[in-house]
Design a protein around this motif. Structure first.
Motif, PDB file in Angstrom:
ATOM      1  N   GLY A   8       0.538  -1.157  -0.061  1.00  0.00           N
ATOM      2  CA  GLY A   8      -0.023  -0.252  -0.168  1.00  0.00           C
ATOM      3  C   GLY A   8       0.789   1.523  -0.058  1.00  0.00           C
ATOM      4  O   GLY A   8       0.379   2.465  -0.181  1.00  0.00           O
ATOM      5  N   SER A  17      -3.698  10.912   1.485  1.00  0.00           N
ATOM      6  CA  SER A  17      -4.149   9.902   2.147  1.00  0.00           C
ATOM      7  C   SER A  17      -3.622   8.539   1.642  1.00  0.00           C
ATOM      8  O   SER A  17      -3.465   8.452   0.203  1.00  0.00           O
ATOM      9  N   ARG A  19      -3.783   3.765   2.405  1.00  0.00           N
ATOM     10  CA  ARG A  19      -3.881   2.992   3.450  1.00  0.00           C
ATOM     11  C   ARG A  19      -3.036   1.613   3.234  1.00  0.00           C
ATOM     12  O   ARG A  19      -2.866   1.194   2.191  1.00  0.00           O
ATOM     13  N   SER A  21      -1.578  -2.072   4.347  1.00  0.00           N
ATOM     14  CA  SER A  21      -1.948  -3.364   4.716  1.00  0.00           C
ATOM     15  C   SER A  21      -0.763  -4.261   5.195  1.00  0.00           C
ATOM     16  O   SER A  21       0.217  -4.132   4.490  1.00  0.00           O
ATOM     17  N   TRP A  36       2.575  -1.125  14.123  1.00  0.00           N
ATOM     18  CA  TRP A  36       3.230  -0.331  13.062  1.00  0.00           C
ATOM     19  C   TRP A  36       4.470   0.655  13.344  1.00  0.00           C
ATOM     20  O   TRP A  36       4.348   1.183  14.198  1.00  0.00           O
ATOM     21  N   PHE A  68      -3.828   9.202  11.899  1.00  0.00           N
ATOM     22  CA  PHE A  68      -3.448   7.817  11.489  1.00  0.00           C
ATOM     23  C   PHE A  68      -4.401   7.022  12.409  1.00  0.00           C
ATOM     24  O   PHE A  68      -4.599   7.438  13.578  1.00  0.00           O
ATOM     25  N   THR A  69      -5.084   5.766  11.876  1.00  0.00           N
ATOM     26  CA  THR A  69      -5.832   4.892  12.417  1.00  0.00           C
ATOM     27  C   THR A  69      -5.347   3.592  12.085  1.00  0.00           C
ATOM     28  O   THR A  69      -5.424   3.204  10.823  1.00  0.00           O
ATOM     29  N   SER A  71      -6.408  -0.474  12.440  1.00  0.00           N
ATOM     30  CA  SER A  71      -7.251  -1.283  12.751  1.00  0.00           C
ATOM     31  C   SER A  71      -7.026  -2.738  12.084  1.00  0.00           C
ATOM     32  O   SER A  71      -5.750  -3.111  11.598  1.00  0.00           O
ATOM     33  N   TYR A  80      -4.265  -2.921   9.151  1.00  0.00           N
ATOM     34  CA  TYR A  80      -4.263  -1.781   8.437  1.00  0.00           C
ATOM     35  C   TYR A  80      -3.777  -0.533   9.121  1.00  0.00           C
ATOM     36  O   TYR A  80      -3.882  -0.617  10.131  1.00  0.00           O
ATOM     37  N   LEU A  81      -3.183   0.401   8.404  1.00  0.00           N
ATOM     38  CA  LEU A  81      -2.919   1.702   8.689  1.00  0.00           C
ATOM     39  C   LEU A  81      -3.438   2.797   7.986  1.00  0.00           C
ATOM     40  O   LEU A  81      -2.823   2.742   6.671  1.00  0.00           O
ATOM     41  N   GLN A  82      -4.381   3.266   8.316  1.00  0.00           N
ATOM     42  CA  GLN A  82      -5.102   4.350   7.643  1.00  0.00           C
ATOM     43  C   GLN A  82      -4.254   5.825   7.780  1.00  0.00           C
ATOM     44  O   GLN A  82      -4.207   6.151   8.977  1.00  0.00           O
ATOM     45  N   ASN A  84      -3.897   9.661   6.978  1.00  0.00           N
ATOM     46  CA  ASN A  84      -4.714  10.952   6.637  1.00  0.00           C
ATOM     47  C   ASN A  84      -3.733  12.017   6.689  1.00  0.00           C
ATOM     48  O   ASN A  84      -3.005  12.227   7.668  1.00  0.00           O
TER      49      ASN A  84
END
Length: 121
Positions: A8, A17, A19, A21, A36, A68-69, A71, A80-82, A84
């Protein structure tokens, strides 16, 4: 044994942004925390985010908090690391890792090879 493969990463403009994986194989990660980290050229590895095995607790340093988020989807054996509102200082190679131990004070025993994120101005 578990293998972790990140994907990703890529090029993105500041403010954009991405994301990331991390897919695990070999063993289920469902009972493990995941984290992460990132490392930029000339800098030490930096903690970015962590999530408990249940997904009920997350942890972030001030440098990424609110942007960052982390999940997870245990059915897909994936974390995952989203990311933004990306900034040039977020440029680094990002690694995922499997965590063990006490929530908020994890130790990491398996690491992926990393995926590169480059944020341009």
């Amino acid at each position: 044994q578990v293998q972790l493969v990140e994907s990703g990463g890529g090029l993105v403009q500041a403010g954009g942004s991405l994301r990331l994986s991390c897919v695990a194989s070999g063993r289920s990660i469902s009972i493990y925390a995941m984290g992460w980290f990132r490392q930029a050229p000339g800098k030490e590895r930096e903690f970015v985010a962590a999530i408990s095995w249940s997904g009920g607790r997350t942890y972030y340093p001030d440098s990424v908090k609110g942007r960052f988020t982390i999940s997870r989807d245990n059915a897909k054996n994936t974390v995952y690391l989203q990311m933004n509102s990306l900034k040039p200082e977020d440029t680094a190679v990002y690694y995922c890792a499997r965590g063990t131990g006490i929530a908020g004070n994890y130790e990491y025993d398996y690491w992926g090879q990393g995926t590169r994120v480059t944020v341009s101005s």
